[in-house]
Design an enzyme around this catalytic site. Structure first.
Site: not given
Ligand code: PLP
Length: 466
Positions: A416, A360, A316-318, A387, A356, A274
């Site tokens: 993303y 969003y 869980e950083p993405g 288009c 995105r 998050g």
């Molecule tokens: N973990 C879970 C279960 C998620 O659904 C998400 C993204 O939606 C993430 C981790 C990664 O979140 P972020 O990319 O904001 O760090």
């Protein structure tokens, strides 16, 4: 196919570069707009990973996703270091691979000692083939198929049970040993982010309702096939506030106490991802260190207050792990001036490689790759080639006069973008390269238009009569 690492056509020595962006916090790429290795060469052209961006565009074509290895490794190391210094127990950051799933990124984060979260058979296979050890993988999803569950169990990864159907389906598999389960529940925490990427409030499709958690834990006491190893919650994405993460720690510690009181020796507490990033100058996310510190201290305190032995802390950083490492290169094409209204500058990609903005209303920062410092005398709307009138990457962008063939660099596109790319209008997905120290690797081949027909079937009776 084996593709060897190639030197950039004119590799640029880092020492010869002028700084471009004054990097705010060397350890926190998420607070910067550009990759950590960004600089300007003697001609004032943008360089990332020792490679001149416009040279990459000419060599590999556009649109092109460029990933800076130094930034990717820098963020992974920042998470590891912060967890080690702020959490008194053991801890592991799992890369949320939905942000950008590829063999190369998996290999980099695995080599940095991180784990990974996957949400489909495709992401699981990418993780395993990219070298991520199964014991460091967790498998998510609010509607997993039986085949996906079977694959996860066969691979030996931890399964995140999201709902009763997951439990019913897992119980039908003949298992050699108990499955490591993590239970996901909705923590009921509000945070200020786009409603599509908010997941922790009670009205969410993800996870067990918190009121059901006790019943689920009771049920699992009678299931010899299940070993409840962890609890999971995730409150949303692109979050700049720290308080919701503090609040989450208390909610999760209550759940941990409940589970342990019911006799489940739960060892892992997974607080999700998050942390936000800087897409435009006015964004001001916390650093990785500040985020981890907040989470770690809150979890440790909440456990201490409840007399709980410290769990292993997972996160869980993405986005914050990969976004800033990415730059997308486009070629400028047509220009349409509507006097007194707007000037459209079109590029050779758009909503299919970066959905995105249209999804969003996300904002980005973009510059001309060879003249990032030139006077921005024009105001243009950067349009994609699809288009769809809404296919606009950036509104009211200040640019120096740009013409056909100029290369445009959009920053912070590592998360993303590639993973949400589509073939809308049957437009092939871009290639991706990984750059570092003047070397460049092709890590995703560019799709070709004819490959997009691979899965079409033309029934015999519809074939044109010749
Ligand atoms: N973990 C879970 C279960 C998620 O659904 C998400 C993204 O939606 C993430 C981790 C990664 O979140 P972020 O990319 O904001 O760090």
């Amino acid at each position: 196919m084996t593709i060897t690492t190639a030197p950039a056509s004119a590799a640029v020595d880092a020492a010869a570069l002028r700084p471009y962006e004054a990097h705010r916090d060397g350890e926190s790429p998420n607070r910067n707009l550009t990759p950590l290795s960004t600089g300007l060469n003697a001609e004032g052209r943008l360089v990332v990973g020792g490679c001149v961006l416009s040279d990459l565009a000419r060599r590999y074509g556009t649109p092109l996703y460029v990933l800076d290895e130094a930034t990717l490794r820098g963020t992974a190391q920042a998470y590891r270091k912060a967890l080690a210094s702020h959490y008194p127990g053991s801890a592991l950051a799992l890369y949320a691979s939905k942000a950008n799933s590829s063999l190369a990124i998996t290999a980099v984060v695995a080599s940095e000692g991180l784990g990974l979260d996957a949400v489909s058979a495709g992401e699981l296979l990418t993780a395993v083939q990219g070298g991520m050890p199964p014991e460091r993988i967790v498998f998510h999803g609010n509607n997993k198929s039986l085949e996906e569950l079977r694959l996860a169990v066969d691979l030996g990864v931890t399964v995140v049970a999201d709902n009763w159907l997951d439990l019913e389906q897992l119980a039908t598999l003949s298992l050699a040993q108990p499955v490591r389960l993590m239970l996901r529940f909705t923590p009921g925490i509000e945070c200020h982010t786009h409603e599509y990427i908010r997941t922790g409030h009670l009205d969410s499709k993800f996870g067990f309702d918190p009121d059901q958690l006790e019943a689920v834990l009771q049920h699992l006491k009678g299931c010899a096939w299940a070993q409840v190893s962890g609890l999971h919650a995730h409150i949303g994405s692109q979050i700049f506030e720290l308080q919701p993460h503090r609040d989450l720690a208390g909610v999760m510690a209550d759940a941990l106490k409940l589970a342990r009181d019911l006799g489940h020796p739960v060892s892992d507490l997974n607080v999700g991802g998050g942390l936000g990033i800087r897409y435009v100058e006015s964004d001001d996310p916390p650093s990785i260190d500040a985020w981890v510190r907040t989470v770690a201290e809150a979890v440790a305190r909440a456990c201490e207050e409840r007399g709980l032995e410290l769990p292993r802390l997972l996160c869980e950083p993405g986005r914050s792990l990969v976004a800033t490492a990415g730059v997308t290169l486009y070629s400028v094409g047509s220009r349409k001036e509507i006097p007194g209204l707007r000037t459209y500058l079109s590029v050779d990609g758009g909503m299919s490689d970066n959905p995105r903005p249209i999804t969003y209303q996300s904002l980005y920062t973009a510059v001309l790759a060879d003249r990032p410092e030139a006077d921005p005398t024009d105001t243009v709307t950067l349009a994609g080639k699809h288009c769809e009138s809404g296919d606009v990457l950036l509104k009211d962008l200040q640019l120096p006069p740009a013409s056909h063939g100029d290369v445009l660099a959009v920053f912070a596109t590592g998360a993303y973008n590639a993973s949400m790319a589509s073939n809308y209008n049957r437009i092939p997905r871009p290639a991706a390269v990984l750059v570092g120290d003047g070397l460049v690797d092709l890590v995703q081949r560019r799709e070709q238009p004819e490959e997009l027909l691979r899965y079409d079937v033309l029934p015999e009776r519809l074939r044109p009569v010749t």
